[in-house]
Design an enzyme around this catalytic site. Structure first.
Site, PDB file in Angstrom:
ATOM      1  N   LYS A  54       2.082   2.082   5.312  1.00 12.14           N
ATOM      2  CA  LYS A  54       2.644   3.231   4.590  1.00 12.14           C
ATOM      3  C   LYS A  54       2.578   4.484   5.465  1.00 12.14           C
ATOM      4  CE  LYS A  54       1.628   1.336   0.004  1.00 12.14           C
ATOM      5  NZ  LYS A  54       0.724   1.275  -1.167  1.00 12.14           N
ATOM      6  N   GLN A  98      -4.601   4.113  -3.574  1.00 11.94           N
ATOM      7  CA  GLN A  98      -4.343   2.694  -3.334  1.00 11.94           C
ATOM      8  C   GLN A  98      -5.138   1.827  -4.313  1.00 11.94           C
ATOM      9  OE1 GLN A  98      -2.028   1.487  -1.305  1.00 11.94           O
ATOM     10  NE2 GLN A  98      -2.516  -0.650  -1.655  1.00 11.94           N
ATOM     11  N   ASP A 124       3.697   6.956  -7.563  1.00 11.46           N
ATOM     12  CA  ASP A 124       3.777   5.581  -8.068  1.00 11.46           C
ATOM     13  C   ASP A 124       4.382   5.510  -9.477  1.00 11.46           C
ATOM     14  OD1 ASP A 124       2.628   3.643  -6.205  1.00 11.46           O
ATOM     15  OD2 ASP A 124       0.719   4.679  -6.467  1.00 11.46           O
TER      16      ASP A 124
HETATM   17  N1  GUN Z   1      -1.549  -1.754  -4.471  1.00  8.50           N
HETATM   18  C1  GUN Z   1      -0.596  -2.711  -4.385  1.00  8.50           C
HETATM   19  N2  GUN Z   1       0.621  -2.204  -4.671  1.00  8.50           N
HETATM   20  C2  GUN Z   1       0.417  -0.889  -4.937  1.00  8.50           C
HETATM   21  C3  GUN Z   1       1.301   0.177  -5.298  1.00  8.50           C
HETATM   22  O1  GUN Z   1       2.524   0.021  -5.438  1.00  8.50           O
HETATM   23  N3  GUN Z   1       0.713   1.401  -5.483  1.00  8.50           N
HETATM   24  C4  GUN Z   1      -0.631   1.598  -5.348  1.00  8.50           C
HETATM   25  N4  GUN Z   1      -1.108   2.827  -5.565  1.00  8.50           N
HETATM   26  N5  GUN Z   1      -1.468   0.624  -5.016  1.00  8.50           N
HETATM   27  C5  GUN Z   1      -0.941  -0.610  -4.812  1.00  8.50           C
END
Ligand code: GUN
Length: 313
Positions: A54, A98, A124
């Site tokens: 990311k 995360q 998100d």
């Molecule tokens: N962990 C796995 N996928 C995601 C996501 O889309 N957002 C977040 N914050 N954590 C994750």
């Protein structure tokens, strides 16, 4: 028949390329790029990998991305304090914590933390207000993985309107927002889960089958209507030799990769589904790159939402 493979890497790259002019325009106007703040608690190996991708992709797309790292021993208060600092930051337009958080923080920790993210920075789309907006059909920020699946279907020319979509999995991160996004695109949607009676029979009704359960190779051809589109959201790290040997024959590419690395990233869909599906996302290279592309797209949307005022009539 062998399924058409849907190329998430190419679609993800196309989305990221399309973002560039708007990122440049924002940066020129505001004198700084759109900013993403990521909070990573503990050292879960999968999360380390995701967060690394990311950060790298954000930088490549001209965005600012900063990582706040907290130890696995951090208290809930310390995680919330990190979120509050990003809420107050002038240079961070988007915040991502995360998932998963360390189990020691308790089952409700993710909910508490998400509740503290500023609604307009909730990249998100997990905050209850953003979830409510998604339910009502007027969202700006929706969960990245399901949004990426919709982009992939659209850009692959797979129609959604009037189709029967079956989503296996009811998580807040994928299953529920996926079902809502498909519903808003006028699919007839069924959500399945561990208590669903005769899951293969329900899944076999799907024109579009989305597997988001985190159980490697769970979806076999018995779950798939011939010609259906199958979207594999699973990304399990598998080190179990017996499981890998039972799925991938000796001499296959995936088996060789396992022999070299001692583990494989596997989806929820058994490879033999390729023989019956009409279209299928590979793992890796299917949904994963779209999650990141949509994270960047949502970061820009959050930044524009904060600063670019709609034209008045
Ligand atoms: N962990 C796995 N996928 C995601 C996501 O889309 N957002 C977040 N914050 N954590 C994750």
């Amino acid at each position: 028949m062998s399924a058409r493979m849907l190329d998430g890497t190419a679609v993800g790259l196309a989305i990221r390329t399309e973002l560039r002019p708007a990122v440049e325009a924002f940066t020129a106007t505001l004198g700084r790029p759109p900013g993403l703040g990521i909070v990573l608690v503990g050292n879960d190996a999968g999360s380390e990998l995701y967060v690394g991708s990311k950060l790298k992709s954000a930088a490549e797309s001209g965005l600012r991305a900063d990582l706040t790292r907290l130890p696995a021993t951090a208290s809930l208060g310390e995680v919330i304090a990190a979120v509050e600092r990003l809420n107050a930051s002038d240079v961070h337009d988007a915040i991502l914590v995360q998932s998963p958080l360390p189990a020691a923080l308790g089952a409700e920790a993710e909910r508490h933390v998400v509740d503290h993210i500023a609604v307009e920075k909730d990249v998100d789309g997990f905050h209850p207000i953003n979830v409510g907006r998604l339910v009502q059909g007027h969202w700006t920020l929706a969960a990245c993985t399901p949004s990426g699946v919709i982009e992939l279907l659209d850009r692959s020319g797979i129609p959604i309107v009037g189709k029967h979509a079956v989503v296996i999995g009811r998580s807040d991160i994928v299953g529920k927002p996926m079902a809502l996004l498909l519903l808003h695109r006028h699919a007839t949607v069924t959500i399945c889960h561990s208590k669903t009676v005769d899951l293969p029979a329900v899944a076999r009704q799907a024109d579009i089958l989305v597997a988001a359960i985190g159980r490697p190779a769970f979806v076999t051809p018995a779950y798939v209507k011939p010609g259906a589109t199958v979207i594999d959201v699973g990304t399990s790290r598998v080190g179990d030799r017996a499981l890998v040997e039972s799925i991938f024959p000796a001499g296959s590419k995936r088996r060789d990769a396992f022999e070299r690395r001692g583990a494989l990233t596997m989806g929820d869909v058994h490879p033999s589904v390729e023989e019956i599906a009409g279209a299928l996302t590979p793992v890796p290279g299917g949904v994963g790159p779209l999650t990141i592309a949509m994270l960047l797209k949502n970061t820009l949307a959050a930044a524009e939402q904060r600063f670019v005022k709609p034209a008045t009539s």
